[in-house]
Design a protein around this motif. Structure first.
Motif, PDB file in Angstrom:
ATOM      1  N   HIS A  96      41.833  41.671  60.699  1.00 25.15           N
ATOM      2  CA  HIS A  96      41.567  40.829  61.870  1.00 25.15           C
ATOM      3  C   HIS A  96      42.509  39.622  61.919  1.00 25.15           C
ATOM      4  CE1 HIS A  96      38.986  39.364  65.137  1.00 25.15           C
ATOM      5  NE2 HIS A  96      39.154  38.163  64.613  1.00 25.15           N
ATOM      6  N   SER A  97      42.802  39.044  60.766  1.00 24.11           N
ATOM      7  CA  SER A  97      43.655  37.844  60.734  1.00 24.11           C
ATOM      8  C   SER A  97      45.150  38.189  60.702  1.00 24.11           C
ATOM      9  CB  SER A  97      43.300  36.978  59.523  1.00 24.11           C
ATOM     10  OG  SER A  97      43.448  37.712  58.322  1.00 24.11           O
ATOM     11  N   ASN A  98      45.483  39.459  60.426  1.00 22.52           N
ATOM     12  CA  ASN A  98      46.895  39.879  60.388  1.00 22.52           C
ATOM     13  C   ASN A  98      47.072  41.151  61.216  1.00 22.52           C
ATOM     14  OD1 ASN A  98      48.165  38.074  58.038  1.00 22.52           O
ATOM     15  ND2 ASN A  98      46.128  38.750  57.381  1.00 22.52           N
ATOM     16  N   ALA A  99      46.516  41.123  62.426  1.00 24.12           N
ATOM     17  CA  ALA A  99      46.467  42.327  63.258  1.00 24.12           C
ATOM     18  C   ALA A  99      47.854  42.851  63.614  1.00 24.12           C
ATOM     19  CB  ALA A  99      45.670  42.046  64.533  1.00 24.12           C
ATOM     20  N   LEU A 100      48.790  41.953  63.878  1.00 24.87           N
ATOM     21  CA  LEU A 100      50.130  42.374  64.279  1.00 24.87           C
ATOM     22  C   LEU A 100      50.809  43.174  63.169  1.00 24.87           C
ATOM     23  CD1 LEU A 100      52.323  42.245  66.464  1.00 24.87           C
ATOM     24  CD2 LEU A 100      53.155  40.139  65.391  1.00 24.87           C
ATOM     25  N   PHE A 101      50.687  42.686  61.937  1.00 25.83           N
ATOM     26  CA  PHE A 101      51.313  43.357  60.793  1.00 25.83           C
ATOM     27  C   PHE A 101      50.738  44.762  60.600  1.00 25.83           C
ATOM     28  CE2 PHE A 101      50.963  44.375  56.238  1.00 25.83           C
ATOM     29  CZ  PHE A 101      52.306  44.494  55.911  1.00 25.83           C
ATOM     30  N   PHE A 102      49.418  44.884  60.630  1.00 26.29           N
ATOM     31  CA  PHE A 102      48.786  46.186  60.393  1.00 26.29           C
ATOM     32  C   PHE A 102      49.014  47.150  61.561  1.00 26.29           C
ATOM     33  CE2 PHE A 102      46.479  43.634  57.302  1.00 26.29           C
ATOM     34  CZ  PHE A 102      46.434  44.494  56.214  1.00 26.29           C
ATOM     35  N   THR A 103      49.141  46.620  62.766  1.00 28.39           N
ATOM     36  CA  THR A 103      49.439  47.485  63.910  1.00 28.39           C
ATOM     37  C   THR A 103      50.831  48.085  63.779  1.00 28.39           C
ATOM     38  OG1 THR A 103      48.018  46.125  65.326  1.00 28.39           O
ATOM     39  CG2 THR A 103      49.563  47.599  66.429  1.00 28.39           C
ATOM     40  N   LYS A 104      51.779  47.299  63.289  1.00 24.04           N
ATOM     41  CA  LYS A 104      53.123  47.821  63.054  1.00 24.04           C
ATOM     42  C   LYS A 104      53.111  48.922  62.003  1.00 24.04           C
ATOM     43  CE  LYS A 104      55.711  43.650  64.322  1.00 24.04           C
ATOM     44  NZ  LYS A 104      56.594  42.563  63.829  1.00 24.04           N
ATOM     45  N   LEU A 105      52.263  48.776  60.997  1.00 24.86           N
ATOM     46  CA  LEU A 105      52.151  49.813  59.967  1.00 24.86           C
ATOM     47  C   LEU A 105      51.583  51.115  60.533  1.00 24.86           C
ATOM     48  CD1 LEU A 105      50.796  47.900  56.825  1.00 24.86           C
ATOM     49  CD2 LEU A 105      53.126  48.671  57.268  1.00 24.86           C
ATOM     50  N   LEU A 106      50.575  50.996  61.404  1.00 28.37           N
ATOM     51  CA  LEU A 106      49.906  52.176  61.950  1.00 28.37           C
ATOM     52  C   LEU A 106      50.738  52.876  63.024  1.00 28.37           C
ATOM     53  CD1 LEU A 106      46.228  50.872  62.252  1.00 28.37           C
ATOM     54  CD2 LEU A 106      47.099  52.573  60.645  1.00 28.37           C
ATOM     55  N   ALA A 107      51.526  52.111  63.760  1.00 25.31           N
ATOM     56  CA  ALA A 107      52.316  52.693  64.868  1.00 25.31           C
ATOM     57  C   ALA A 107      53.697  52.064  64.873  1.00 25.31           C
ATOM     58  CB  ALA A 107      51.609  52.456  66.194  1.00 25.31           C
ATOM     59  N   PHE A 108      54.446  52.357  63.834  1.00 28.46           N
ATOM     60  CA  PHE A 108      55.753  51.720  63.650  1.00 28.46           C
ATOM     61  C   PHE A 108      56.713  52.072  64.775  1.00 28.46           C
ATOM     62  CE2 PHE A 108      59.959  51.252  61.676  1.00 28.46           C
ATOM     63  CZ  PHE A 108      59.848  49.960  61.182  1.00 28.46           C
ATOM     64  N   GLY A 109      56.519  53.241  65.402  1.00 26.54           N
ATOM     65  CA  GLY A 109      57.436  53.680  66.448  1.00 26.54           C
ATOM     66  C   GLY A 109      57.158  53.091  67.809  1.00 26.54           C
ATOM     67  N   PHE A 110      56.056  52.352  67.966  1.00 27.68           N
ATOM     68  CA  PHE A 110      55.749  51.721  69.255  1.00 27.68           C
ATOM     69  C   PHE A 110      56.762  50.619  69.566  1.00 27.68           C
ATOM     70  CE2 PHE A 110      50.887  52.553  69.778  1.00 27.68           C
ATOM     71  CZ  PHE A 110      51.172  53.885  70.040  1.00 27.68           C
ATOM     72  N   SER A 111      56.930  50.368  70.857  1.00 24.34           N
ATOM     73  CA  SER A 111      57.776  49.250  71.271  1.00 24.34           C
ATOM     74  C   SER A 111      57.070  47.934  70.949  1.00 24.34           C
ATOM     75  CB  SER A 111      58.059  49.333  72.773  1.00 24.34           C
ATOM     76  OG  SER A 111      56.868  49.136  73.520  1.00 24.34           O
ATOM     77  N   ALA A 112      57.843  46.839  70.970  1.00 22.90           N
ATOM     78  CA  ALA A 112      57.271  45.531  70.649  1.00 22.90           C
ATOM     79  C   ALA A 112      56.162  45.154  71.633  1.00 22.90           C
ATOM     80  CB  ALA A 112      58.377  44.471  70.664  1.00 22.90           C
ATOM     81  N   HIS A 113      56.349  45.476  72.920  1.00 24.62           N
ATOM     82  CA  HIS A 113      55.335  45.155  73.928  1.00 24.62           C
ATOM     83  C   HIS A 113      54.046  45.948  73.683  1.00 24.62           C
ATOM     84  CE1 HIS A 113      53.490  44.170  77.756  1.00 24.62           C
ATOM     85  NE2 HIS A 113      53.411  45.471  78.059  1.00 24.62           N
ATOM     86  N   THR A 114      54.193  47.237  73.352  1.00 22.59           N
ATOM     87  CA  THR A 114      53.018  48.076  73.107  1.00 22.59           C
ATOM     88  C   THR A 114      52.268  47.614  71.862  1.00 22.59           C
ATOM     89  OG1 THR A 114      54.174  49.947  74.111  1.00 22.59           O
ATOM     90  CG2 THR A 114      52.209  50.449  72.816  1.00 22.59           C
ATOM     91  N   ILE A 115      52.990  47.232  70.818  1.00 18.78           N
ATOM     92  CA  ILE A 115      52.349  46.724  69.598  1.00 18.78           C
ATOM     93  C   ILE A 115      51.572  45.452  69.890  1.00 18.78           C
ATOM     94  CG2 ILE A 115      52.843  45.665  67.356  1.00 18.78           C
ATOM     95  CD1 ILE A 115      55.059  47.724  66.989  1.00 18.78           C
ATOM     96  N   THR A 116      52.114  44.585  70.736  1.00 18.26           N
ATOM     97  CA  THR A 116      51.406  43.356  71.111  1.00 18.26           C
ATOM     98  C   THR A 116      50.110  43.685  71.851  1.00 18.26           C
ATOM     99  OG1 THR A 116      53.518  42.172  71.299  1.00 18.26           O
ATOM    100  CG2 THR A 116      51.599  41.190  72.366  1.00 18.26           C
ATOM    101  N   LEU A 117      50.164  44.665  72.746  1.00 17.59           N
ATOM    102  CA  LEU A 117      48.953  45.083  73.461  1.00 17.59           C
ATOM    103  C   LEU A 117      47.925  45.690  72.515  1.00 17.59           C
ATOM    104  CD1 LEU A 117      50.419  46.816  76.673  1.00 17.59           C
ATOM    105  CD2 LEU A 117      49.272  44.591  76.536  1.00 17.59           C
TER     106      LEU A 117
END
Length: 480
Positions: A96-117
């Protein structure tokens, strides 16, 4: 008794999957297959992976034997509950406190905008991990008392929560629908936990929890089992290999999702919808029968009744081989009508049906080996060889990862599904080797083989007749 437990598990799985297909139908209609559906499936993938691994035996196959042999059942059960709950709370808070980092791990191929969403959706869905552990822990305790109904049927509540979220958010934007769907996951998880309270109370487990809380982490000793600390150490020594050993198909699907994030938009959704249908016969037959078979095999081997144990294995092998081959044959021939019937509504169009059906066909090639590996792995678990089962799974997953990298280059999403099936064949072959080739050859004697071929021929004839009638009806409907 074995048939009763199998039917209870199988009927519960069937009802849950029907509710799940209703959920997926609504999801396909409201979200379709695109960026927003991919965001939710990525966010829900890890919690759902955790649910499948725990619910399909990883926890019960290590906790129940330890609980049975424990001399401090109250303190032992409460200790396991407290340790897992604390670890999962910390993990969820960390995500919860590091959501951006873990989202990149789960979907590394997503674009930066999609990862933010996706980051807030990922953090929200992670809280389901704690809820699914609680429901699995309570279900295992109920199974100890031969109470299987709640553990078989409680997953329906998750699907009902997600359906409610979709219906409440259907007139809103796609991103808002994803938020409603994520909150539906949490509502369903809370309902799953609460469903266990009354049977736990009726069977006296609340008193057990009270005693465990009252006595705490006492250091009582017994001549045969030692301290509570020793019991916990033995449990965790069996638990971690059991998790890996039970998670081959789930980890393979998780790897598919990660790699699909590098492919074109919609690839994750195609894999998800195809895998949802693929999991139905796997769960309905292989998982249900292995869940019911495990206590019987374990008791027979403990009492040195190897002939009886092998007879049970023979029955399960014959049943699974026929049902899974029939499911594979029917699914491959009818892949497009099945996907169209279930999902082709609203934003999910004809092209999405073709893509999902092609992926589904590749998954079905591995249905039989994945299913048979379930029952052959039971032989290892019943003998306490969880570490060996884990090594087999690890080898097959490494093989599957290499196959995925090769196949996705040529076949895109279909290649990932094909690599998953190849993983199933490797897993099954290694489990048969551990089971023993002589025992295996004894299970496929000539008499059983002739019986099986005859039934499959009959199934093929019935399927051909059905397709001929379906084609005739389609032509009639078209010209009238």
């Amino acid at each position: 008794m074995f048939k009763k437990f199998f039917l209870t598990n199988s009927s519960g799985i069937l009802c849950s999957r029907i509710a799940g297909f209703v959920r997926d139908l609504l999801s396909a209609s409201i979200l379709g297959s695109g960026v927003y559906s991919d965001i939710f499936f990525v966010a829900f993938k890890f919690p759902n992976l955790f649910r499948r691994i725990f619910a399909e035996g990883a926890f019960s196959q290590s906790f129940m034997p330890a609980f049975i042999h424990s001399r401090h059942k109250a303190s032992f059960s409460l200790s396991v509950l407290g340790i897992f709950s604390a670890l999962l709370l910390v993990l969820c808070a960390l995500v919860h406190s590091n959501a951006l980092f873990f989202t990149k791990l789960l979907a590394f191929g997503f674009s930066a905008h999609t990862i933010t969403l996706a980051q807030d959706i990922v953090a929200l869905n992670f809280w389901y991990l704690l809820l699914v552990f609680l429901s699995t822990f309570f279900s295992t305790l109920l199974q100890y008392k031969n109470s299987f109904f709640v553990s078989a049927y409680h997953t329906i509540l998750l699907n009902m929560g997600m359906i409610a979220g979709l219906l409440l958010g259907k007139d809103r934007t796609s991103l808002e629908v994803v938020y409603y769907l994520s909150y539906g996951v949490l509502w369903g998880g809370v309902a799953q936990v609460c469903a266990h309270f009354y049977p736990l109370y009726a069977l006296g487990f609340f008193k057990l929890f009270y005693l465990g809380f009252k006595h705490g982490f006492k250091r009582a000793k017994s001549p045969t089992q030692g301290t509570l600390k020793g019991e916990l150490a033995r449990f965790f020594k069996q638990f971690f290999p059991s998790v890996l050993g039970n998670s081959a198909s789930q980890l393979s699907a998780f790897l598919d999702t990660f790699l699909a994030s590098f492919l074109s938009a919609g690839s994750i959704s195609y894999l998800y919808y195809a895998n949802r249908i693929f999991q139905l016969p796997l769960a309905l037959f292989a998982i249900a029968i292995s869940t019911a078979l495990f206590p019987t095999i374990a008791k027979a081997l403990k009492n040195r009744q190897h002939a009886q144990a092998q007879a049970h294995m023979q029955t399960a092998f014959n049943f699974l081989t026929f049902m899974l081959l029939a499911s594979s044959l029917g699914g491959i021939v009818l892949s497009e009508p099945i996907v169209a019937l279930l999902f082709e509504h609203g934003h999910f169009g004809a092209q999405d049906t073709l893509q999902s059906a092609a992926v589904f066909e590749m998954y079905l090639l591995g249905l039989l080996p994945f299913g048979l590996s379930k029952i052959f792995a039971l032989w290892l678990y019943a003998q306490g060889q969880q570490l060996r089962a884990a090594k087999i799974t690890l080898v097959s997953l490494v093989f599957g990862a290499l196959a995925s990298l090769v196949c996705m280059h040529y076949l895109q999403a279909r290649g990932l599904a094909l690599a998953s099936s190849l993983t199933g064949y490797m897993l099954c072959a290694l489990n048969i080797r551990a089971f023993g080739f002589k025992r295996f050859l004894g299970m496929i004697a000539l008499k059983q083989g002739i019986w099986l071929v005859g039934l499959l021929a009959l199934e093929a004839l019935v399927l051909a007749l059905f397709l001929w009638c379906l084609q005739g009806w389609t032509l009639f409907y078209h010209f009238t």
